[in-house]
Design an enzyme around this catalytic site. Structure first.
Site, PDB file in Angstrom:
ATOM      1  N   ASN A  23       0.867  -1.182   0.000  1.00  0.00           N
ATOM      2  CA  ASN A  23       0.000   0.000   0.000  1.00  0.00           C
ATOM      3  C   ASN A  23       0.902   1.230   0.000  1.00  0.00           C
ATOM      4  O   ASN A  23       1.462   1.595   1.029  1.00  0.00           O
ATOM      5  CB  ASN A  23      -0.890  -0.036   1.254  1.00  0.00           C
ATOM      6  N   TRP A  24       1.041   1.848  -1.160  1.00  0.00           N
ATOM      7  CA  TRP A  24       1.985   2.969  -1.291  1.00  0.00           C
ATOM      8  C   TRP A  24       1.449   4.259  -0.665  1.00  0.00           C
ATOM      9  O   TRP A  24       2.190   5.233  -0.538  1.00  0.00           O
ATOM     10  CB  TRP A  24       2.315   3.213  -2.767  1.00  0.00           C
ATOM     11  N   LYS A  25       0.184   4.276  -0.332  1.00  0.00           N
ATOM     12  CA  LYS A  25      -0.438   5.477   0.265  1.00  0.00           C
ATOM     13  C   LYS A  25      -0.147   6.713  -0.605  1.00  0.00           C
ATOM     14  O   LYS A  25      -0.075   6.604  -1.823  1.00  0.00           O
ATOM     15  CB  LYS A  25       0.032   5.664   1.708  1.00  0.00           C
ATOM     16  N   GLY A  34       2.663  -1.217   4.409  1.00  0.00           N
ATOM     17  CA  GLY A  34       2.676   0.218   4.141  1.00  0.00           C
ATOM     18  C   GLY A  34       4.094   0.702   3.914  1.00  0.00           C
ATOM     19  O   GLY A  34       4.663   0.558   2.832  1.00  0.00           O
ATOM     20  N   GLY A  35       4.691   1.283   4.948  1.00  0.00           N
ATOM     21  CA  GLY A  35       6.006   1.912   4.830  1.00  0.00           C
ATOM     22  C   GLY A  35       7.050   1.051   4.131  1.00  0.00           C
ATOM     23  O   GLY A  35       7.775   1.527   3.247  1.00  0.00           O
ATOM     24  N   GLU A  49      -5.497  -5.279  10.554  1.00  0.00           N
ATOM     25  CA  GLU A  49      -4.502  -4.226  10.750  1.00  0.00           C
ATOM     26  C   GLU A  49      -4.801  -3.494  12.058  1.00  0.00           C
ATOM     27  O   GLU A  49      -5.613  -2.555  12.073  1.00  0.00           O
ATOM     28  CB  GLU A  49      -4.551  -3.227   9.592  1.00  0.00           C
ATOM     29  N   SER A  57       3.300  -2.376  10.474  1.00  0.00           N
ATOM     30  CA  SER A  57       4.757  -2.341  10.681  1.00  0.00           C
ATOM     31  C   SER A  57       5.435  -3.675  10.376  1.00  0.00           C
ATOM     32  O   SER A  57       6.358  -4.084  11.075  1.00  0.00           O
ATOM     33  CB  SER A  57       5.077  -1.868  12.106  1.00  0.00           C
ATOM     34  N   HIS A 100      -9.559   0.923   4.898  1.00  0.00           N
ATOM     35  CA  HIS A 100      -8.285   1.126   5.597  1.00  0.00           C
ATOM     36  C   HIS A 100      -8.524   2.055   6.787  1.00  0.00           C
ATOM     37  O   HIS A 100      -9.338   2.976   6.711  1.00  0.00           O
ATOM     38  CB  HIS A 100      -7.252   1.718   4.630  1.00  0.00           C
ATOM     39  N   GLU A 132      -6.966   4.492   7.897  1.00  0.00           N
ATOM     40  CA  GLU A 132      -6.793   5.921   7.598  1.00  0.00           C
ATOM     41  C   GLU A 132      -8.042   6.482   6.927  1.00  0.00           C
ATOM     42  O   GLU A 132      -8.429   7.627   7.160  1.00  0.00           O
ATOM     43  CB  GLU A 132      -5.529   6.123   6.743  1.00  0.00           C
ATOM     44  N   GLY A 175       2.199   2.065  10.890  1.00  0.00           N
ATOM     45  CA  GLY A 175       3.134   3.180  10.764  1.00  0.00           C
ATOM     46  C   GLY A 175       3.785   3.580  12.076  1.00  0.00           C
ATOM     47  O   GLY A 175       4.443   4.614  12.157  1.00  0.00           O
TER      48      GLY A 175
END
Ligand code: PEP
Length: 253
Positions: free
Chosen positions: A9-11, A233-234, A167, A212, A95, A97, A173
């Site tokens: 997930n590149w956000k 993610g990251g 998640e 993470s 998600h 977010e 994150g």
């Protein structure tokens, strides 16, 4: 039986140039991995270009969201049909977010889940508890509520062509990761919720862990019975980390 999946997930990150570098490195280093599926989820504006770069390879294309609307006067929205048109096979739905920052309630998430299916797009339904909810001991209640909202609206049958991502919000994150045992406990519970409605669908359902995940913790997480890969993610923005995670899912490191 369930092939693991690792989805990046590149956000809200990337440029055309950095995307190209990232995609080429992922392609070069995952082409020989037969033991897992690999997906990238770039921002909408880059979907077409990334889709062309991965065309003809095994890497899958997913979006980070989709509209509940199918077309018309909805400025800024992107429909499932448009996503299908540019080559998306999957869409991340719900998600944390989106739930926390953009008003995606359980009911909106349920509608998006159905909107994805209506276009033949497989949703990756994200569920998870906040730190306060975990500390209050209501993790399973939250998960049950989030899944029930979707199942009541669309029926259990849609989960035959869906993926769930557990998640925990406190792990996204933050650098904090659920322990493999903490994650497995929730994953088993999620499978149990689906099994109560349809055991066969539950047995084939892929449940990803997200929060993470890194190259250093992926093998331990993916070694658990009910963890079928990861939503990353990251670490998905770093080709070497992402590839290490894919190798862990494929069982080749
Ligand atoms: C995510 O946002 O889906 C996620 C899992 O992020 P991170 O890996 O950075 O915690």
């Amino acid at each position: 039986m369930r092939k693991p999946l690792v989805a990046g997930n590149w956000k809200l990150n990337g440029t055309r140039e950095s995307n190209e570098r990232l995609v080429q490195s992922i392609l070069a280093n995952t082409a020989a991995l037969d033991g897992c599926e690999v997906m990238v989820c770039p921002p909408y504006v880059y979907l077409r270009e990334v889709g062309l770069a991965i065309a003809g390879t095994k890497v899958l294309l997913g979006s980070q969201d989709l509209s509940v609307e199918t077309g018309g006067a909805f400025t800024g929205e992107v429909s499932g049909q448009m996503l299908r048109d540019v080559g998306c096979s999957h869409a991340i739905i719900g998600h944390s977010e989106r739930r926390a920052l953009f008003g995606d309630t359980d009911s909106v998430v349920a509608t998006k889940f159905q909107a994805a299916h209506a276009e033949g797009i497989q949703p990756i339904l994200c569920v998870g508890e906040s730190l306060e909810e975990r500390q209050a001991g209501v993790t399973m209640d939250i998960i049950e509520r989030q899944i029930a909202a979707v199942m009541q609206a669309g029926g259990v049958g849609l989960f035959a062509a869906s993926i769930i991502a557990y998640e925990p919000v406190w792990a996204i994150g933050s650098g904090l990761t659920a322990t493999p045992q903490q994650a497995q406990e929730v994953h088993a519970h999620i499978r149990g919720i689906i099994a109560a409605a349809d055991a066969k669908i539950a047995g084939g359902l892929r449940i990803l862990y997200g929060g993470s995940v890194k190259g250093s913790n992926a093998s331990d997480l993916f070694g658990m019975n009910d963890i079928d890969g990861g939503l990353i993610g990251g670490a998905s923005l770093d080709a070497a980390e992402f590839v290490t995670i894919c190798r862990a899912a494929a069982g080749t490191n």
